[in-house]
Design a protein around this motif. Structure first.
Motif, PDB file in Angstrom:
ATOM      1  N   THR A  57       0.816  -1.217   0.000  1.00 30.64           N
ATOM      2  CA  THR A  57       0.000   0.000   0.000  1.00 30.64           C
ATOM      3  C   THR A  57       0.850   1.268   0.000  1.00 30.64           C
ATOM      4  OG1 THR A  57      -0.163   0.148   2.432  1.00 30.64           O
ATOM      5  CG2 THR A  57      -1.789  -1.238   1.292  1.00 30.64           C
ATOM      6  N   LEU A  58       2.161   1.130  -0.042  1.00 32.15           N
ATOM      7  CA  LEU A  58       3.054   2.293  -0.088  1.00 32.15           C
ATOM      8  C   LEU A  58       2.699   3.177  -1.275  1.00 32.15           C
ATOM      9  CD1 LEU A  58       5.743   3.533   1.139  1.00 32.15           C
ATOM     10  CD2 LEU A  58       6.933   2.244  -0.648  1.00 32.15           C
ATOM     11  N   SER A  59       2.553   4.486  -1.016  1.00 26.11           N
ATOM     12  CA  SER A  59       2.142   5.364  -2.114  1.00 26.11           C
ATOM     13  C   SER A  59       2.843   6.717  -2.122  1.00 26.11           C
ATOM     14  CB  SER A  59       0.630   5.599  -2.074  1.00 26.11           C
ATOM     15  OG  SER A  59       0.258   6.293  -0.891  1.00 26.11           O
ATOM     16  N   TRP A  82       7.701  -3.535  -3.714  1.00 28.53           N
ATOM     17  CA  TRP A  82       7.426  -4.145  -5.028  1.00 28.53           C
ATOM     18  C   TRP A  82       7.452  -5.666  -4.923  1.00 28.53           C
ATOM     19  CZ3 TRP A  82      11.524  -5.774  -8.764  1.00 28.53           C
ATOM     20  CH2 TRP A  82      11.038  -6.041 -10.037  1.00 28.53           C
ATOM     21  N   CYS A  83       8.434  -6.190  -4.232  1.00 28.19           N
ATOM     22  CA  CYS A  83       8.522  -7.646  -4.044  1.00 28.19           C
ATOM     23  C   CYS A  83       7.409  -8.164  -3.136  1.00 28.19           C
ATOM     24  CB  CYS A  83       9.885  -8.020  -3.455  1.00 28.19           C
ATOM     25  SG  CYS A  83      11.272  -7.784  -4.579  1.00 28.19           S
ATOM     26  N   THR A  88       0.894  -0.369  -7.669  1.00 27.33           N
ATOM     27  CA  THR A  88       0.311   0.957  -7.859  1.00 27.33           C
ATOM     28  C   THR A  88       1.383   2.034  -7.734  1.00 27.33           C
ATOM     29  OG1 THR A  88      -0.311   0.880  -5.510  1.00 27.33           O
ATOM     30  CG2 THR A  88      -2.011   0.314  -7.122  1.00 27.33           C
ATOM     31  N   PRO A  89       1.118   3.238  -8.255  1.00 27.16           N
ATOM     32  CA  PRO A  89       2.152   4.277  -8.290  1.00 27.16           C
ATOM     33  C   PRO A  89       2.658   4.676  -6.907  1.00 27.16           C
ATOM     34  CG  PRO A  89       0.360   4.829  -9.784  1.00 27.16           C
ATOM     35  CD  PRO A  89      -0.105   3.654  -8.982  1.00 27.16           C
ATOM     36  N   LEU A 125       8.925  -2.022 -12.118  1.00 30.01           N
ATOM     37  CA  LEU A 125       9.015  -1.073 -11.010  1.00 30.01           C
ATOM     38  C   LEU A 125       9.321   0.336 -11.511  1.00 30.01           C
ATOM     39  CD1 LEU A 125       9.365  -0.392  -7.949  1.00 30.01           C
ATOM     40  CD2 LEU A 125      11.737  -1.148  -8.181  1.00 30.01           C
ATOM     41  N   ARG A 126      10.164   0.444 -12.517  1.00 31.52           N
ATOM     42  CA  ARG A 126      10.609   1.751 -12.999  1.00 31.52           C
ATOM     43  C   ARG A 126       9.492   2.543 -13.650  1.00 31.52           C
ATOM     44  NH1 ARG A 126      15.407  -1.854 -15.351  1.00 31.52           N
ATOM     45  NH2 ARG A 126      13.487  -2.953 -15.911  1.00 31.52           N
TER      46      ARG A 126
END
Length: 285
Positions: A57-59, A82-83, A88-89, A125-126
């Motif tokens: 949920t990191l945003s 990501w892992c 989401t962005p 991820l990028r």
């Protein structure tokens, strides 16, 4: 416990980690249903998980300035999220230089990122990390939360910021790393909570001995670029803030000193509620 809070994940000033010490600076702010990570020193990922945050949920991440004890684990945090299922962005807001850091991090991890895209079927991820290099003023307005920045005084850096987080009912201010400045009093006027860096004046000589780098440059840096606890208390009083929390503590790992020493340093200068920070403390708003 309320649904709005600040968690001080790491409360140590400076990048060194010694036996018995706390971790360097990172924080989690939850306001109006939004999770904001502020500064990403070593240990931020573990600190967020220990607060019960699901990393996917990191945003939104804010970085106050380009000293390693505030952004060293920025890349690893996002990569670990990501892992952990992040798709989401993620928006990074920080000073000039933060984009170069992120570009360098993903370049250093290219082999791993490419492998996980191919082998695990992950999105790139990028493609969904967005970097915003900021200046003073309103940085972000979203869903009833307004985030503003001012430059503080942390030489030799120029792009070093204090942040204000404001909703209709709450106001929280982070000083960042700074010497005492009048502008911060105005910036934090009437805030519900001011999180301010702090040094314990009587403890600095023994800290210099333990550091043992044979130079007085570090002491000179502390004196021109940071704030004594009693001066943080004066800032809080002049700003009329309801609560003051001390963090980025210098020193944080000297067993000779404890919470009472910090409280005593502030007692003659601030009569509101004082919180002496420690890793993992959650302050309800």
């Amino acid at each position: 416990m309320t649904s709005e809070y600040v968690a001080l994940l790491g409360t140590k000033g400076g990048p060194a980690v010694r036996p018995g010490s706390s971790m360097p600076t990172s924080n989690l702010l939850v306001m109006n249903g939004q999770q904001i990570v502020l500064d990403c020193a070593l240990g931020v990922t573990r600190g967020l998980v220990d607060q019960g945050m699901n990393l996917k949920t990191l945003s939104t991440i804010f970085i106050s300035h380009m000293h390693s004890d505030h952004y060293l684990e920025l890349g690893p945090l996002i990569h670990t999220a990501w892992c952990s299922g992040l798709v989401t962005p993620v928006d990074i807001y920080g000073p000039k230089g933060i984009r170069a850091y992120w570009d360098g991090f993903v370049a250093s991890m290219k082999a791993d990122i490419d492998l996980r895209i191919d082998d695990d079927g992950r999105d790139d991820l990028r493609a969904f990390v967005r970097v915003h290099e900021i200046d003073e003023g309103v940085v972000l307005e979203r869903d009833g939360l307004t985030i503003s920045a001012i430059r503080n005084a942390h030489p030799p850096l120029i792009d070093s910021f204090a942040f204000s987080f404001r909703t209709e009912t709450k106001h929280v201010v982070f000083s960042g790393d700074t010497a005492p400045i009048k502008a911060l009093e105005d910036f934090a006027r009437g805030a519900d909570l001011l999180i301010h860096e702090a040094m314990l004046e009587s403890a600095l000589p023994s800290l210099m001995e333990r550091v043992g780098n044979g130079s007085d440059k570090l002491m000179q840096h502390w004196l021109r670029s940071h704030t004594f606890a009693h001066d943080a208390a004066i800032t809080a009083t002049n700003a009329g803030v309801k609560r003051l929390a001390l963090s980025h503590l210098i020193p944080s790992d000297d067993p000779t000193y404890g919470p009472k020493d910090w409280q005593d340093a502030c007692a003659d200068h601030y009569t509101g509620e004082l919180v002496v920070g420690h890793d993992g403390i959650r302050i309800d708003l």
